[in-house]
Design a protein around this motif. Structure first.
Motif, mmCIF file in Angstrom:
data_model
loop_
_atom_site.group_PDB
_atom_site.id
_atom_site.type_symbol
_atom_site.label_atom_id
_atom_site.label_comp_id
_atom_site.label_asym_id
_atom_site.label_seq_id
_atom_site.Cartn_x
_atom_site.Cartn_y
_atom_site.Cartn_z
ATOM 1 N N ALA A 4 -13.853 -16.867 45.576
ATOM 2 C CA ALA A 4 -14.426 -18.130 46.025
ATOM 3 C C ALA A 4 -15.163 -18.876 44.922
ATOM 4 C CB ALA A 4 -15.389 -17.874 47.196
ATOM 5 N N LEU A 5 -15.830 -18.141 44.026
ATOM 6 C CA LEU A 5 -16.715 -18.765 43.037
ATOM 7 C C LEU A 5 -16.183 -18.698 41.612
ATOM 8 C CD1 LEU A 5 -20.190 -17.483 44.315
ATOM 9 C CD2 LEU A 5 -18.987 -19.584 44.939
ATOM 10 N N HIS A 6 -15.215 -17.832 41.343
ATOM 11 C CA HIS A 6 -14.573 -17.724 40.025
ATOM 12 C C HIS A 6 -15.590 -17.459 38.896
ATOM 13 C CE1 HIS A 6 -11.090 -19.205 42.162
ATOM 14 N NE2 HIS A 6 -11.744 -20.293 42.498
ATOM 15 N N PRO A 7 -16.239 -16.292 38.920
ATOM 16 C CA PRO A 7 -17.182 -15.975 37.843
ATOM 17 C C PRO A 7 -16.456 -15.766 36.523
ATOM 18 C CG PRO A 7 -16.746 -14.030 39.158
ATOM 19 C CD PRO A 7 -16.078 -15.178 39.865
ATOM 20 N N ASP A 8 -17.194 -15.943 35.441
ATOM 21 C CA ASP A 8 -16.648 -15.671 34.110
ATOM 22 C C ASP A 8 -16.679 -14.176 33.799
ATOM 23 O OD1 ASP A 8 -16.360 -18.524 32.940
ATOM 24 O OD2 ASP A 8 -18.378 -18.499 33.786
ATOM 25 N N ARG A 9 -17.743 -13.502 34.267
ATOM 26 C CA ARG A 9 -17.877 -12.078 33.984
ATOM 27 C C ARG A 9 -18.503 -11.379 35.188
ATOM 28 N NH1 ARG A 9 -21.597 -10.851 29.597
ATOM 29 N NH2 ARG A 9 -22.642 -12.842 29.975
ATOM 30 N N MET B 279 -23.126 -24.464 27.481
ATOM 31 C CA MET B 279 -22.032 -24.359 28.441
ATOM 32 C C MET B 279 -22.402 -23.385 29.549
ATOM 33 S SD MET B 279 -18.096 -23.202 27.728
ATOM 34 C CE MET B 279 -16.971 -22.942 29.086
ATOM 35 N N GLN B 280 -22.261 -23.825 30.810
ATOM 36 C CA GLN B 280 -22.632 -22.976 31.925
ATOM 37 C C GLN B 280 -21.672 -21.794 32.062
ATOM 38 O OE1 GLN B 280 -23.106 -25.113 35.629
ATOM 39 N NE2 GLN B 280 -25.263 -25.462 35.192
ATOM 40 N N GLU B 281 -22.244 -20.663 32.426
ATOM 41 C CA GLU B 281 -21.463 -19.456 32.658
ATOM 42 C C GLU B 281 -21.963 -18.823 33.944
ATOM 43 O OE1 GLU B 281 -20.162 -15.484 30.165
ATOM 44 O OE2 GLU B 281 -22.262 -16.108 30.106
ATOM 45 N N LEU B 282 -21.030 -18.402 34.797
ATOM 46 C CA LEU B 282 -21.383 -17.717 36.043
ATOM 47 C C LEU B 282 -21.110 -16.230 35.868
ATOM 48 C CD1 LEU B 282 -22.248 -17.667 39.002
ATOM 49 C CD2 LEU B 282 -19.871 -18.173 39.632
ATOM 50 N N VAL B 283 -22.152 -15.437 36.101
ATOM 51 C CA VAL B 283 -22.061 -13.985 35.941
ATOM 52 C C VAL B 283 -22.510 -13.313 37.224
ATOM 53 C CG1 VAL B 283 -22.906 -11.972 34.667
ATOM 54 C CG2 VAL B 283 -22.451 -14.115 33.444
#
Length: 279
Positions: free
Chosen positions: A181-186, A1-5
């Motif tokens: 704008a990008l809604h990171p997870d952490r 599952m992709q996660e944006l940090v």
């Protein structure tokens, strides 16, 4: 599952803030290797890196008061005339840009040596501020870099300001806009401090978790910054991160030490370190 940090490498972590224009090259090399390791461990990780200006940008910024913006114009001057005060401000603005971009080059060199696929996207070339806040920023290059498997790198930088002429935006300021704008997870803020302390600088009372409800009771003891910092210290960082968490209940923020061996890998791969900020 992709996660944006979002990962910030603090200026106090990558430079000696007590010694002007002093990069900590060995530290940068180690951090870059840890980032590479984390990306290899989790191929689904999407990462935006930001870094502070440390003893590069903050020294001229303090001398020239760059963050405060252009001094008010004397009323007797014609619209297109500049006085010595304004010339001095713009000289400082350019100097801060030069020093911040010089430090960025050191960071990029370390990441390149570690074989991290990166691209620097300087805010000074793409951001317009208004009254010290991001006003316009086309984030398309950042989105396209992420989609291409390239790690975009931003950093605390000078930007032109439609009200004040110019200013400085910290990495936290920039992350604040990008988070919407990008809604990171952490968001991970790595610096010298192992956590946020309730009694800084004594550092005997670590704060495990901060929420909007709990912060006001302990904010007076949180303190400022280690070394020169024209963009605010720990208290301002925490307040900004709390605002972001309040807008996105799924977002968590960690403030932790990047000096302990392996901490960057541990944080990037999901371990909770230091102080956790959440709603």
């Amino acid at each position: 599952m992709q996660e944006l940090v979002f990962l910030k490498l603090g200026g106090s972590l990558i430079t000696d803030k007590a010694q002007p224009y002093t990069p900590l090259l060995d530290v940068m090399d180690d951090l870059a290797i840890q980032i590479k390791t984390a990306l290899q461990t989790n191929p689904e990780l999407r990462l935006v890196i930001g870094h502070g200006a440390g003893s590069f940008g903050h020294v001229p910024a303090s001398e020239y008061h760059t963050r405060n913006g252009l001094p008010p114009r004397p009323t007797q001057l014609a619209y297109r005339e500049r006085d010595d005060t304004q010339d001095n401000y713009w000289m400082g603005f350019a100097e801060v840009w030069y020093q911040a971009s010089t430090l960025n080059r050191f960071v990029m060199k370390a990441l390149h040596k570690a074989d991290v696929r990166v691209i620097a996207l300087p805010p000074s070339a793409s951001v317009i501020a208004s009254s010290g806040q991001v006003f316009l920023w086309d984030t398309t290059p950042i989105r396209m870099a992420l989609a291409s498997g390239i790690v975009p790198v931003i950093f605390g930088d000078v930007v032109f300001d439609e009200v004040h002429g110019g200013t400085i935006l910290s990495t936290e300021d920039l992350f604040g806009h990008l988070a919407k704008a990008l809604h990171p997870d952490r968001i991970l803020l790595a610096g010298l401090e192992a956590a946020v302390w309730e009694d800084f600088p004594a550092r005997t009372k670590k704060i495990e978790t901060i929420t909007p409800e709990s912060f006001e009771a302990i904010s007076a003891g949180v303190g400022k910054s280690h070394g020169a910092d024209v963009t605010g210290g720990m208290e301002s960082k925490v307040r900004l991160m709390l605002d972001l968490a309040a807008e996105n209940s799924a977002l968590t923020v960690q403030i932790f030490s990047g000096t302990k061996p392996g901490n960057i890998v541990r944080a990037l791969t999901g371990e909770v370190l230091g102080t956790l900020i959440k709603t």
